[in-house]
Write a protein that holds these residues in place. Structure first.
Motif, PDB file in Angstrom:
ATOM      1  N   TYR A 123       5.224 -60.035 -61.514  1.00 55.16           N
ATOM      2  CA  TYR A 123       5.206 -61.445 -61.088  1.00 55.16           C
ATOM      3  C   TYR A 123       5.983 -62.305 -62.080  1.00 55.16           C
ATOM      4  O   TYR A 123       6.733 -63.203 -61.678  1.00 55.16           O
ATOM      5  N   LYS A 124       5.818 -62.023 -63.370  1.00 55.38           N
ATOM      6  CA  LYS A 124       6.559 -62.770 -64.380  1.00 55.38           C
ATOM      7  C   LYS A 124       8.065 -62.583 -64.191  1.00 55.38           C
ATOM      8  O   LYS A 124       8.841 -63.551 -64.266  1.00 55.38           O
ATOM      9  N   ASN A 125       8.483 -61.355 -63.929  1.00 55.46           N
ATOM     10  CA  ASN A 125       9.907 -61.089 -63.722  1.00 55.46           C
ATOM     11  C   ASN A 125      10.423 -61.774 -62.462  1.00 55.46           C
ATOM     12  O   ASN A 125      11.577 -62.234 -62.414  1.00 55.46           O
ATOM     13  N   GLU A 126       9.558 -61.852 -61.440  1.00 56.08           N
ATOM     14  CA  GLU A 126       9.934 -62.556 -60.210  1.00 56.08           C
ATOM     15  C   GLU A 126      10.172 -64.033 -60.491  1.00 56.08           C
ATOM     16  O   GLU A 126      11.157 -64.623 -60.027  1.00 56.08           O
ATOM     17  N   LEU A 127       9.279 -64.647 -61.267  1.00 55.98           N
ATOM     18  CA  LEU A 127       9.448 -66.055 -61.628  1.00 55.98           C
ATOM     19  C   LEU A 127      10.709 -66.258 -62.469  1.00 55.98           C
ATOM     20  O   LEU A 127      11.415 -67.265 -62.321  1.00 55.98           O
ATOM     21  N   ARG A 128      10.980 -65.313 -63.344  1.00 50.71           N
ATOM     22  CA  ARG A 128      12.173 -65.410 -64.185  1.00 50.71           C
ATOM     23  C   ARG A 128      13.446 -65.370 -63.340  1.00 50.71           C
ATOM     24  O   ARG A 128      14.383 -66.144 -63.575  1.00 50.71           O
ATOM     25  N   GLN A 129      13.474 -64.491 -62.338  1.00 45.10           N
ATOM     26  CA  GLN A 129      14.634 -64.407 -61.462  1.00 45.10           C
ATOM     27  C   GLN A 129      14.802 -65.689 -60.652  1.00 45.10           C
ATOM     28  O   GLN A 129      15.930 -66.164 -60.450  1.00 45.10           O
ATOM     29  N   GLN A 130      13.692 -66.258 -60.208  1.00 45.05           N
ATOM     30  CA  GLN A 130      13.755 -67.524 -59.479  1.00 45.05           C
ATOM     31  C   GLN A 130      14.317 -68.629 -60.368  1.00 45.05           C
ATOM     32  O   GLN A 130      15.098 -69.470 -59.907  1.00 45.05           O
ATOM     33  N   ALA A 131      13.915 -68.625 -61.642  1.00 43.31           N
ATOM     34  CA  ALA A 131      14.407 -69.638 -62.581  1.00 43.31           C
ATOM     35  C   ALA A 131      15.916 -69.521 -62.772  1.00 43.31           C
ATOM     36  O   ALA A 131      16.625 -70.523 -62.843  1.00 43.31           O
ATOM     37  N   ASN A 140       8.559 -71.541 -65.699  1.00 42.28           N
ATOM     38  CA  ASN A 140       7.100 -71.697 -65.644  1.00 42.28           C
ATOM     39  C   ASN A 140       6.356 -70.395 -65.926  1.00 42.28           C
ATOM     40  O   ASN A 140       5.349 -70.085 -65.285  1.00 42.28           O
ATOM     41  N   ILE A 141       6.865 -69.616 -66.867  1.00 33.85           N
ATOM     42  CA  ILE A 141       6.229 -68.325 -67.128  1.00 33.85           C
ATOM     43  C   ILE A 141       5.465 -68.312 -68.448  1.00 33.85           C
ATOM     44  O   ILE A 141       4.916 -67.279 -68.831  1.00 33.85           O
ATOM     45  N   GLY A 142       5.392 -69.456 -69.154  1.00 27.87           N
ATOM     46  CA  GLY A 142       4.736 -69.491 -70.464  1.00 27.87           C
ATOM     47  C   GLY A 142       3.283 -69.066 -70.402  1.00 27.87           C
ATOM     48  O   GLY A 142       2.829 -68.235 -71.190  1.00 27.87           O
ATOM     49  N   LEU A 143       2.526 -69.617 -69.440  1.00 31.41           N
ATOM     50  CA  LEU A 143       1.110 -69.273 -69.334  1.00 31.41           C
ATOM     51  C   LEU A 143       0.922 -67.829 -68.870  1.00 31.41           C
ATOM     52  O   LEU A 143      -0.031 -67.157 -69.268  1.00 31.41           O
ATOM     53  N   ILE A 144       1.836 -67.334 -68.029  1.00 26.09           N
ATOM     54  CA  ILE A 144       1.782 -65.925 -67.610  1.00 26.09           C
ATOM     55  C   ILE A 144       2.001 -65.023 -68.818  1.00 26.09           C
ATOM     56  O   ILE A 144       1.326 -63.998 -68.993  1.00 26.09           O
ATOM     57  N   GLU A 145       2.932 -65.414 -69.672  1.00 22.42           N
ATOM     58  CA  GLU A 145       3.205 -64.642 -70.885  1.00 22.42           C
ATOM     59  C   GLU A 145       1.978 -64.609 -71.788  1.00 22.42           C
ATOM     60  O   GLU A 145       1.655 -63.561 -72.379  1.00 22.42           O
ATOM     61  N   ILE A 146       1.258 -65.725 -71.905  1.00 24.87           N
ATOM     62  CA  ILE A 146       0.055 -65.762 -72.732  1.00 24.87           C
ATOM     63  C   ILE A 146      -1.026 -64.848 -72.148  1.00 24.87           C
ATOM     64  O   ILE A 146      -1.707 -64.121 -72.876  1.00 24.87           O
ATOM     65  N   LEU A 147      -1.188 -64.872 -70.834  1.00 27.07           N
ATOM     66  CA  LEU A 147      -2.162 -63.993 -70.192  1.00 27.07           C
ATOM     67  C   LEU A 147      -1.844 -62.530 -70.479  1.00 27.07           C
ATOM     68  O   LEU A 147      -2.749 -61.713 -70.712  1.00 27.07           O
ATOM     69  N   LEU A 148      -0.569 -62.192 -70.486  1.00 31.60           N
ATOM     70  CA  LEU A 148      -0.167 -60.815 -70.776  1.00 31.60           C
ATOM     71  C   LEU A 148      -0.432 -60.461 -72.233  1.00 31.60           C
ATOM     72  O   LEU A 148      -1.010 -59.413 -72.534  1.00 31.60           O
TER      73      LEU A 148
END
Length: 314
Positions: A123-131, A140-148
């Motif tokens: 999901y994080k990689n999907e958001l990165r590609q969208q960005a 908008n992947i900062g909070l996803i990165e923290i969860l990981l």
């Protein structure tokens, strides 16, 4: 005297570092440097605190509703505090947000709540590609990165602040104890024979040796192999030690073949990032079909297999 009382109060509450204001890169760098100098724990613990702290600060700087203009640039304002108790560090980040931001973020957090680590990374990689496609600076992947990074040891809270604003509060927790080794359980599955066939599985978290043995023809191949893939993904991203895959298969169907390919590509990614990977493909003497399968997988993945013929499997 008043200042000393304030400092004493903060220390009593376990607060060691706090900052309120605009989160420019210079501010974040200075605070991050202070954290690395202040903490006397192991490097792995310091790194977790540092990375989580930086991500939360950058999140405020990028998305907070309240802001200051610094050098002709809009910079979000908020508060970040680093506290501790005997067992954990706690980073609290607080900033104003709009109800629309709250709604969007709550939807995203609900979506990732029950994701496995592998699914969360995808999901994080999907958001990165969208960005990248939308020319967005962060995705908008900062909070996803923290969860990981913190294995979901993060709490979120919203408080109505009036005037069409909400306070967004994030609390991230980091265990002070240094990891002493793999915390994963072994994955053991006894193979089944009958209408459907499943191989024996023994994945060791202690040694990193993973073995598949037997025949593979399941009613739900995805469910069976997804468990294996998630285990391997967690191992290579949490344990980060050498991994050996021993394959002793006598038959697998097409859907099993696709699942095996996914395992190989996951291991290839780990290898390309510096991980140590060994793949041993055992086949029974004169079983040319399994020999050819090994050669085909080598060709399609670009990985090196140790292809070994044996008279019988142990």
């Amino acid at each position: 005297m008043e200042l000393s009382r304030l400092i004493q109060y903060l220390r009593t509450e376990g607060i060691r570092t706090f900052y309120y204001g605009p989160f420019t890169y210079n501010v974040i760098n200075e605070l991050g440097y202070h954290i690395k100098q202040y903490l006397d724990n192991s490097k792995s613990v310091r790194d977790k605190v540092f990375y989580a702290f930086v991500e939360l600060c950058e999140n405020i700087g990028s998305y907070a509703v309240t802001y200051e203009v610094v050098g002709n640039k809009r910079v979000g304002t908020g508060l970040v505090a680093l506290g501790e108790d005997p067992n954990n560090y706690c980073i609290q980040a607080i900033n104003y947000a709009t109800p629309q931001q709250q709604k969007e973020l709550q939807q995203r957090l609900a979506q990732v709540k029950n994701m496995s680590r592998r699914e969360l990374r995808a999901y994080k990689n999907e958001l990165r590609q969208q960005a990248i496609q939308n020319h967005h600076p962060s995705g908008n992947i900062g909070l996803i990165e923290i969860l990981l990074r913190l294995d979901k040891k993060v709490d979120f809270q919203w408080i109505d602040a009036g005037e069409n604003l909400v306070l967004f509060i994030v609390k991230a927790y980091i265990d002070k104890k240094e990891d002493s080794g793999p915390k994963m359980d072994d994955l053991v599955v006894k193979g089944e024979k009958g209408t459907y066939l499943t191989p024996d599985v023994y994945f060791s978290a202690q040694t990193g040796v993973c073995e598949l043995k037997g025949e593979s023809y399941q009613e739900d191949t995805f469910e069976f192999y997804n468990t294996l893939i998630n285990w391997i993904d967690t191992y290579i991203h949490e344990v980060k030690k050498p991994i050996t895959l021993n394959l002793k298969l006598t038959y697998f169907n097409t859907s099993s073949s696709r699942a095996l390919q996914e395992i190989f590509l996951l291991l290839k990614e780990y290898q390309e990032q510096g991980g140590e990977v060994t793949i041993n493909w055992y086949y029974l003497l004169h079983d040319e079909s399994m020999l050819e399968e090994a050669e085909d997988f080598q060709l399609s993945t670009g990985m090196k297999f140790n292809i070994i013929s044996v008279e019988k499997f142990d």
